[in-house]
Design a protein around this motif. Sequence first.
Motif, PDB file in Angstrom:
ATOM      1  N   ALA A   1     -39.282 -40.267  27.611  1.00 42.37           N
ATOM      2  CA  ALA A   1     -40.568 -39.987  26.971  1.00 42.37           C
ATOM      3  C   ALA A   1     -40.792 -40.922  25.783  1.00 42.37           C
ATOM      4  O   ALA A   1     -41.903 -41.419  25.564  1.00 42.37           O
ATOM      5  CB  ALA A   1     -40.623 -38.531  26.507  1.00 42.37           C
ATOM      6  N   GLY A   2     -39.732 -41.166  25.019  1.00 40.13           N
ATOM      7  CA  GLY A   2     -39.854 -42.075  23.877  1.00 40.13           C
ATOM      8  C   GLY A   2     -40.247 -43.474  24.294  1.00 40.13           C
ATOM      9  O   GLY A   2     -41.059 -44.140  23.632  1.00 40.13           O
ATOM     10  N   LEU A   3     -39.681 -43.947  25.407  1.00 45.27           N
ATOM     11  CA  LEU A   3     -40.021 -45.278  25.897  1.00 45.27           C
ATOM     12  C   LEU A   3     -41.430 -45.302  26.478  1.00 45.27           C
ATOM     13  O   LEU A   3     -42.175 -46.267  26.301  1.00 45.27           O
ATOM     14  CB  LEU A   3     -39.007 -45.718  26.946  1.00 45.27           C
ATOM     15  CG  LEU A   3     -37.565 -45.882  26.441  1.00 45.27           C
ATOM     16  CD1 LEU A   3     -36.636 -46.232  27.593  1.00 45.27           C
ATOM     17  CD2 LEU A   3     -37.492 -46.941  25.347  1.00 45.27           C
ATOM     18  N   LYS A   4     -41.799 -44.237  27.176  1.00 46.90           N
ATOM     19  CA  LYS A   4     -43.136 -44.176  27.778  1.00 46.90           C
ATOM     20  C   LYS A   4     -44.214 -44.258  26.706  1.00 46.90           C
ATOM     21  O   LYS A   4     -45.216 -44.970  26.863  1.00 46.90           O
ATOM     22  CB  LYS A   4     -43.288 -42.884  28.577  1.00 46.90           C
ATOM     23  CG  LYS A   4     -44.681 -42.701  29.168  1.00 46.90           C
ATOM     24  CD  LYS A   4     -44.772 -41.403  29.965  1.00 46.90           C
ATOM     25  CE  LYS A   4     -46.176 -41.207  30.537  1.00 46.90           C
ATOM     26  NZ  LYS A   4     -46.280 -39.945  31.310  1.00 46.90           N
ATOM     27  N   TYR A   5     -44.009 -43.520  25.600  1.00 48.14           N
ATOM     28  CA  TYR A   5     -45.012 -43.477  24.544  1.00 48.14           C
ATOM     29  C   TYR A   5     -44.696 -44.413  23.383  1.00 48.14           C
ATOM     30  O   TYR A   5     -45.339 -44.362  22.352  1.00 48.14           O
ATOM     31  CB  TYR A   5     -45.175 -42.032  24.036  1.00 48.14           C
ATOM     32  CG  TYR A   5     -45.725 -41.113  25.083  1.00 48.14           C
ATOM     33  CD1 TYR A   5     -47.064 -41.175  25.459  1.00 48.14           C
ATOM     34  CD2 TYR A   5     -44.902 -40.201  25.738  1.00 48.14           C
ATOM     35  CE1 TYR A   5     -47.576 -40.335  26.430  1.00 48.14           C
ATOM     36  CE2 TYR A   5     -45.405 -39.359  26.722  1.00 48.14           C
ATOM     37  CZ  TYR A   5     -46.737 -39.429  27.059  1.00 48.14           C
ATOM     38  OH  TYR A   5     -47.240 -38.602  28.035  1.00 48.14           O
ATOM     39  N   ARG A   6     -43.675 -45.243  23.574  1.00 49.23           N
ATOM     40  CA  ARG A   6     -43.294 -46.254  22.576  1.00 49.23           C
ATOM     41  C   ARG A   6     -43.135 -45.633  21.190  1.00 49.23           C
ATOM     42  O   ARG A   6     -43.629 -46.129  20.192  1.00 49.23           O
ATOM     43  CB  ARG A   6     -44.346 -47.366  22.554  1.00 49.23           C
ATOM     44  CG  ARG A   6     -44.440 -48.131  23.868  1.00 49.23           C
ATOM     45  CD  ARG A   6     -45.708 -48.925  24.001  1.00 49.23           C
ATOM     46  NE  ARG A   6     -45.883 -49.869  22.910  1.00 49.23           N
ATOM     47  CZ  ARG A   6     -47.045 -50.414  22.556  1.00 49.23           C
ATOM     48  NH1 ARG A   6     -48.149 -50.086  23.211  1.00 49.23           N
ATOM     49  NH2 ARG A   6     -47.112 -51.271  21.571  1.00 49.23           N
ATOM     50  N   SER A   7     -42.409 -44.511  21.171  1.00 48.12           N
ATOM     51  CA  SER A   7     -42.197 -43.776  19.926  1.00 48.12           C
ATOM     52  C   SER A   7     -40.914 -44.234  19.252  1.00 48.12           C
ATOM     53  O   SER A   7     -39.804 -43.931  19.711  1.00 48.12           O
ATOM     54  CB  SER A   7     -42.123 -42.267  20.206  1.00 48.12           C
ATOM     55  OG  SER A   7     -41.708 -41.567  19.054  1.00 48.12           O
ATOM     56  N   GLY A   8     -41.052 -44.955  18.144  1.00 50.02           N
ATOM     57  CA  GLY A   8     -39.886 -45.391  17.391  1.00 50.02           C
ATOM     58  C   GLY A   8     -39.090 -44.228  16.861  1.00 50.02           C
ATOM     59  O   GLY A   8     -37.851 -44.284  16.786  1.00 50.02           O
ATOM     60  N   ARG A   9     -39.765 -43.153  16.504  1.00 52.15           N
ATOM     61  CA  ARG A   9     -39.066 -41.981  15.976  1.00 52.15           C
ATOM     62  C   ARG A   9     -38.144 -41.390  17.037  1.00 52.15           C
ATOM     63  O   ARG A   9     -36.984 -41.060  16.757  1.00 52.15           O
ATOM     64  CB  ARG A   9     -40.085 -40.938  15.518  1.00 52.15           C
ATOM     65  CG  ARG A   9     -39.462 -39.680  14.945  1.00 52.15           C
ATOM     66  CD  ARG A   9     -40.522 -38.671  14.575  1.00 52.15           C
ATOM     67  NE  ARG A   9     -39.924 -37.437  14.117  1.00 52.15           N
ATOM     68  CZ  ARG A   9     -40.592 -36.306  13.898  1.00 52.15           C
ATOM     69  NH1 ARG A   9     -41.891 -36.281  14.080  1.00 52.15           N
ATOM     70  NH2 ARG A   9     -39.965 -35.223  13.496  1.00 52.15           N
ATOM     71  N   ILE A  10     -38.621 -41.244  18.260  1.00 47.37           N
ATOM     72  CA  ILE A  10     -37.798 -40.678  19.323  1.00 47.37           C
ATOM     73  C   ILE A  10     -36.633 -41.605  19.661  1.00 47.37           C
ATOM     74  O   ILE A  10     -35.487 -41.164  19.803  1.00 47.37           O
ATOM     75  CB  ILE A  10     -38.652 -40.415  20.580  1.00 47.37           C
ATOM     76  CG1 ILE A  10     -39.687 -39.322  20.297  1.00 47.37           C
ATOM     77  CG2 ILE A  10     -37.774 -40.013  21.758  1.00 47.37           C
ATOM     78  CD1 ILE A  10     -40.709 -39.133  21.399  1.00 47.37           C
TER      79      ILE A  10
ATOM     80  N   GLU B   1     -35.178 -43.905  17.779  1.00 47.58           N
ATOM     81  CA  GLU B   1     -34.182 -43.933  16.699  1.00 47.58           C
ATOM     82  C   GLU B   1     -33.361 -42.654  16.663  1.00 47.58           C
ATOM     83  O   GLU B   1     -32.167 -42.675  16.383  1.00 47.58           O
ATOM     84  CB  GLU B   1     -34.872 -44.174  15.350  1.00 47.58           C
ATOM     85  CG  GLU B   1     -35.375 -45.590  15.165  1.00 47.58           C
ATOM     86  CD  GLU B   1     -34.286 -46.621  15.403  1.00 47.58           C
ATOM     87  OE1 GLU B   1     -33.178 -46.476  14.836  1.00 47.58           O
ATOM     88  OE2 GLU B   1     -34.518 -47.564  16.194  1.00 47.58           O
ATOM     89  N   ARG B   2     -34.007 -41.530  16.971  1.00 50.79           N
ATOM     90  CA  ARG B   2     -33.270 -40.264  17.036  1.00 50.79           C
ATOM     91  C   ARG B   2     -32.272 -40.310  18.194  1.00 50.79           C
ATOM     92  O   ARG B   2     -31.142 -39.798  18.079  1.00 50.79           O
ATOM     93  CB  ARG B   2     -34.265 -39.120  17.224  1.00 50.79           C
ATOM     94  CG  ARG B   2     -33.642 -37.739  17.298  1.00 50.79           C
ATOM     95  CD  ARG B   2     -33.244 -37.220  15.932  1.00 50.79           C
ATOM     96  NE  ARG B   2     -32.728 -35.863  16.054  1.00 50.79           N
ATOM     97  CZ  ARG B   2     -31.477 -35.550  16.359  1.00 50.79           C
ATOM     98  NH1 ARG B   2     -30.586 -36.513  16.567  1.00 50.79           N
ATOM     99  NH2 ARG B   2     -31.112 -34.288  16.442  1.00 50.79           N
ATOM    100  N   ALA B   3     -32.646 -40.938  19.295  1.00 49.32           N
ATOM    101  CA  ALA B   3     -31.727 -41.089  20.423  1.00 49.32           C
ATOM    102  C   ALA B   3     -30.557 -41.981  20.042  1.00 49.32           C
ATOM    103  O   ALA B   3     -29.397 -41.715  20.412  1.00 49.32           O
ATOM    104  CB  ALA B   3     -32.474 -41.666  21.631  1.00 49.32           C
ATOM    105  N   ARG B   4     -30.828 -43.041  19.291  1.00 50.10           N
ATOM    106  CA  ARG B   4     -29.747 -43.927  18.841  1.00 50.10           C
ATOM    107  C   ARG B   4     -28.788 -43.182  17.908  1.00 50.10           C
ATOM    108  O   ARG B   4     -27.572 -43.375  17.969  1.00 50.10           O
ATOM    109  CB  ARG B   4     -30.343 -45.139  18.127  1.00 50.10           C
ATOM    110  CG  ARG B   4     -30.992 -46.146  19.062  1.00 50.10           C
ATOM    111  CD  ARG B   4     -31.271 -47.451  18.336  1.00 50.10           C
ATOM    112  NE  ARG B   4     -31.743 -48.475  19.247  1.00 50.10           N
ATOM    113  CZ  ARG B   4     -32.969 -48.971  19.279  1.00 50.10           C
ATOM    114  NH1 ARG B   4     -33.863 -48.525  18.409  1.00 50.10           N
ATOM    115  NH2 ARG B   4     -33.319 -49.902  20.140  1.00 50.10           N
ATOM    116  N   ALA B   5     -29.347 -42.336  17.039  1.00 52.73           N
ATOM    117  CA  ALA B   5     -28.498 -41.565  16.122  1.00 52.73           C
ATOM    118  C   ALA B   5     -27.580 -40.622  16.899  1.00 52.73           C
ATOM    119  O   ALA B   5     -26.403 -40.452  16.564  1.00 52.73           O
ATOM    120  CB  ALA B   5     -29.365 -40.784  15.142  1.00 52.73           C
TER     121      ALA B   5
END
Length: 414
Positions: free
Chosen positions: A373-382, A384-388
Amino acid sequence: MQHEAEVREASRRGDYGRVIELVRKGRRMTQTQLGQALGLSQPAVSRLEKRGTGTYQTSVLVSAAAHLDITPDLVGLSGDRPKSQARDDDDMHRRALLGGAIAAAAAPALAALPTTADASSGQAAALRLSTAAYRRLDGSTPSQNLEDAVQAHLRLIQATARTADDEHRMRLAAVGSEAASLSGWLAWDMGNHGSARARYGAAVNAARSAGDPLLTAYQVGSLASFEAHAGNGVQALNLVGRARRALGGRSPAVADAWLSSIEALGHAAAGDRRSADKALVRSRTAAEGLLEQEAPPPWPWVFSFTAEKVAAHRVTCGAWLGLPDWVLSDDVEALATGHAKQRALLLLDIAAGHLAAGRVEGAFAVATRALEAGLKYRSGRIVERARALRRSLALSSPPRVVRDFDERLHGVYL
């Protein structure tokens, strides 16, 4: 619609002025009347209608489509432009498409606005409707695509306020506060914390200029939520205190429930489990009390604050505190309400709970869904949270689901 074939032919050619002229005449509306609706003089409307296949100002086309009650595509604001109107400027084209979507979302409400001699009041109402339409688009549109349009909208509000009298300037300050808060949310979603903080601060200042304690408390609370999610627990708690002081003796139950949940986030960000739990209990008690109230919550709270929302905040607190028993239950994913971006963030909290319980494969199976979903909507917040979440796991030989997760993250730049 009269002259329908002629209208569509003019639209196909890219002669949007002719479209406006034909529809205006079909509505038995004079150029002066349309000009009053669009904020233009009669000569300006005449020039607009005679422009042919030239360049048009997007904001004028948006307003014309809304006031004439026509679909945005007839004036080139959705779908593909005619080849004669093709632009090399992709950003301009994107703004035109968004303009069409905003017109479609706001047109019914604009049509319902009362006719009034008070132009400033009408302006404030129309600007607020546009802000609401942009908020609706946020759930299904990448923030990068909304950013330029919302910033232009905010500048329009500010320019309108500069020429208004004192009374209407206060009303427009409240409208500007809403738009600035939305702008802050977009920056936050894009992962730009510096801009988000500045824009939320601007929303707070505008709310104070409007002289509205409820709006001020709401915007200060929104900034507190941002700081808690950024890991600044002490600052978040200080802001919650400021929000409560702004309310003074006027503290509706929905504000108590909402601010208590943000207070819980602040305590969780600071690592204080006991205080977070107490704040969540207060929030849940206040939210349950709201069920007995028939009246809708006071603006700017558009929706009531429910016990389910408190439960979702408890999941987030548990994820931050490493408490799987706060996070995991059979029906926890039912709390993932709201639009896709919000659901993805809660899924990442659930993934953190699985990881704290030692369920590595389960954690990254859930996290992968959120990342998509983060990639689909290009959400940096999502993202970065995935990276954390990924950084919190240190294994020399991670299982396949984690390696696949790493592969999806590799080369992602938002």
